[in-house]
Design an enzyme around this catalytic site. Sequence first.
Site, PDB file in Angstrom:
ATOM      1  N   LEU A   1     -11.672   4.638   7.098  1.00  0.00           N
ATOM      2  CA  LEU A   1     -13.056   4.604   6.641  1.00  0.00           C
ATOM      3  C   LEU A   1     -13.969   3.896   7.637  1.00  0.00           C
ATOM      4  O   LEU A   1     -15.157   4.196   7.725  1.00  0.00           O
ATOM      5  CB  LEU A   1     -13.149   3.893   5.283  1.00  0.00           C
ATOM      6  CG  LEU A   1     -12.439   4.569   4.104  1.00  0.00           C
ATOM      7  CD1 LEU A   1     -12.561   3.693   2.853  1.00  0.00           C
ATOM      8  CD2 LEU A   1     -13.009   5.948   3.843  1.00  0.00           C
TER       9      LEU A   1
ATOM     10  N   GLY B   1     -13.557  -2.643  12.336  1.00  0.00           N
ATOM     11  CA  GLY B   1     -14.271  -3.887  12.619  1.00  0.00           C
ATOM     12  C   GLY B   1     -13.451  -4.727  13.571  1.00  0.00           C
ATOM     13  O   GLY B   1     -12.334  -4.347  13.954  1.00  0.00           O
ATOM     14  N   SER B   2     -13.999  -5.866  13.958  1.00  0.00           N
ATOM     15  CA  SER B   2     -13.287  -6.704  14.918  1.00  0.00           C
ATOM     16  C   SER B   2     -12.006  -7.284  14.334  1.00  0.00           C
ATOM     17  O   SER B   2     -11.083  -7.627  15.069  1.00  0.00           O
ATOM     18  CB  SER B   2     -14.199  -7.835  15.374  1.00  0.00           C
ATOM     19  OG  SER B   2     -14.544  -8.652  14.278  1.00  0.00           O
TER      20      SER B   2
ATOM     21  N   GLY C   1     -10.063  -5.708  11.996  1.00  0.00           N
ATOM     22  CA  GLY C   1      -9.075  -4.699  11.662  1.00  0.00           C
ATOM     23  C   GLY C   1      -9.704  -3.384  11.280  1.00  0.00           C
ATOM     24  O   GLY C   1     -10.868  -3.108  11.597  1.00  0.00           O
TER      25      GLY C   1
ATOM     26  N   LYS D   1      -7.857  -3.036   3.890  1.00  0.00           N
ATOM     27  CA  LYS D   1      -8.266  -3.601   5.179  1.00  0.00           C
ATOM     28  C   LYS D   1      -7.016  -4.093   5.885  1.00  0.00           C
ATOM     29  O   LYS D   1      -6.424  -5.112   5.513  1.00  0.00           O
ATOM     30  CB  LYS D   1      -9.252  -4.752   4.992  1.00  0.00           C
ATOM     31  CG  LYS D   1      -9.877  -5.221   6.304  1.00  0.00           C
ATOM     32  CD  LYS D   1     -10.875  -6.330   6.060  1.00  0.00           C
ATOM     33  CE  LYS D   1     -11.638  -6.694   7.325  1.00  0.00           C
ATOM     34  NZ  LYS D   1     -12.695  -5.758   7.653  1.00  0.00           N
TER      35      LYS D   1
ATOM     36  N   ASP E   1     -19.936 -15.236   6.520  1.00  0.00           N
ATOM     37  CA  ASP E   1     -20.297 -14.123   7.391  1.00  0.00           C
ATOM     38  C   ASP E   1     -21.143 -13.096   6.635  1.00  0.00           C
ATOM     39  O   ASP E   1     -20.878 -11.897   6.672  1.00  0.00           O
ATOM     40  CB  ASP E   1     -19.040 -13.467   7.966  1.00  0.00           C
ATOM     41  CG  ASP E   1     -19.335 -12.658   9.222  1.00  0.00           C
ATOM     42  OD1 ASP E   1     -20.335 -12.953   9.903  1.00  0.00           O
ATOM     43  OD2 ASP E   1     -18.567 -11.729   9.524  1.00  0.00           O
TER      44      ASP E   1
END
Length: 420
Positions: free
Chosen positions: A15, A18-19, A21, A36, A130
Amino acid sequence: MARKIGSRYTAHQILGRGSAGTVWLGDGPEGPVAIKLLREDLAADQDLVERFVQERSALLHLDHPRVVGVRDLVVDGNELALVMDLVRGTDLRTRLERDRRLAPEAAAAIAADVADGLAAAHAAGLVHRDVKPENVLLDALSLEGPGGAPPALLTDFGVAKLIDSPSRTRATSIIGTPDYLAPEIVEGLPPRAAVDIYALATVLYELLAGFTPFGGGHPGAVLRRHVTESVAPLPGIPDELWQLIHQCLAKAPASRLRAVELATRLRELLPSLEGLPPLDIDEHVEDGYEHDEADEGDGEGAAHGPATGAAQAAAGGGAVPLVHSRVGPDANRDTHTSMRVPAADELAGGAHGTARAPRPVGEARAGSARHHRVAERRRRLKIGVVAALVAAALAVGGWLATSEDDTGSLPAPAAGYSGD
């Protein structure tokens, strides 16, 4: 190609990346899920795996409709994965890339949803660390809320804390995305609930303006602005909404609202925001240099082609990653990256003042390339006018001198002029 994740889950298709995973669409005993899968180098870190297991209980018990729930944590050989609720929709960054900015009512409604999720997490002793548009999901299958905004859910809770382990970072490192980092993090203080409020206020500012208040240029400059510069007011929004944003962007953590207070105040403002259009302001920073839309086609400077993908996101004033991602083209903004904390003299060395002041469309920002070109045109025009006046004065003087030489005297005064 399908792959097994532990003994209970199967991942079918990617889908997003990202940094930290890769997010997969998968299924498990209770139906469709999002998985994830963290990077292999993270899974090989024993300290991180231990922290992962320690955080399991807190993450599994964070149950709130405005938070993407974590159903399971899988540790299986070299695989480390979070199994989460599947949200059908898109993330807030994708929405910003499409629309650049939102109407105030929709922006406030989304921020209120996120504040609700943060309030639940903070009450449970969890800090997200974050908060940014990439970590806000918009539920496309639910009924739209105020301003046509779909319900918003905050995701990736706990990931920043998991990856920020002593074996991976030093005490002098910063974890996060520069545009959304509270000044106390830049100064090396431990992150508490107030850092999430600062980040959410930054997101709300970005939803309204199309750019973050302190972003643009080198990451070090962005970090310095968080500490040294005041936020520029947004023209065209109700004063009460601006005061709310301004308070939550306060340099002092104690001056900011708590998440539950922010959610309540935003919802109280929604009726007054109904029907207001997106702001008509102009501030555009691309790769550290300003690019004014009004400059296009003026014949001065290189033309800019249409932006796509990451370039389009950068043009919208999105987050500047601390380091370039190496996990694929979809990871144009790193979620968890580290950077040295600037020394006190470095933080104090920047220009104090207001950062990136918005302005009405068409008006050049002071210090921009277009501003200098306009100033240069005005300077040349002034020089031209002065030169013309000097030339005219010299011509008149020459004519007078010639007349005196020819007649031996100055010309007679015109009728009706006494000469006294």
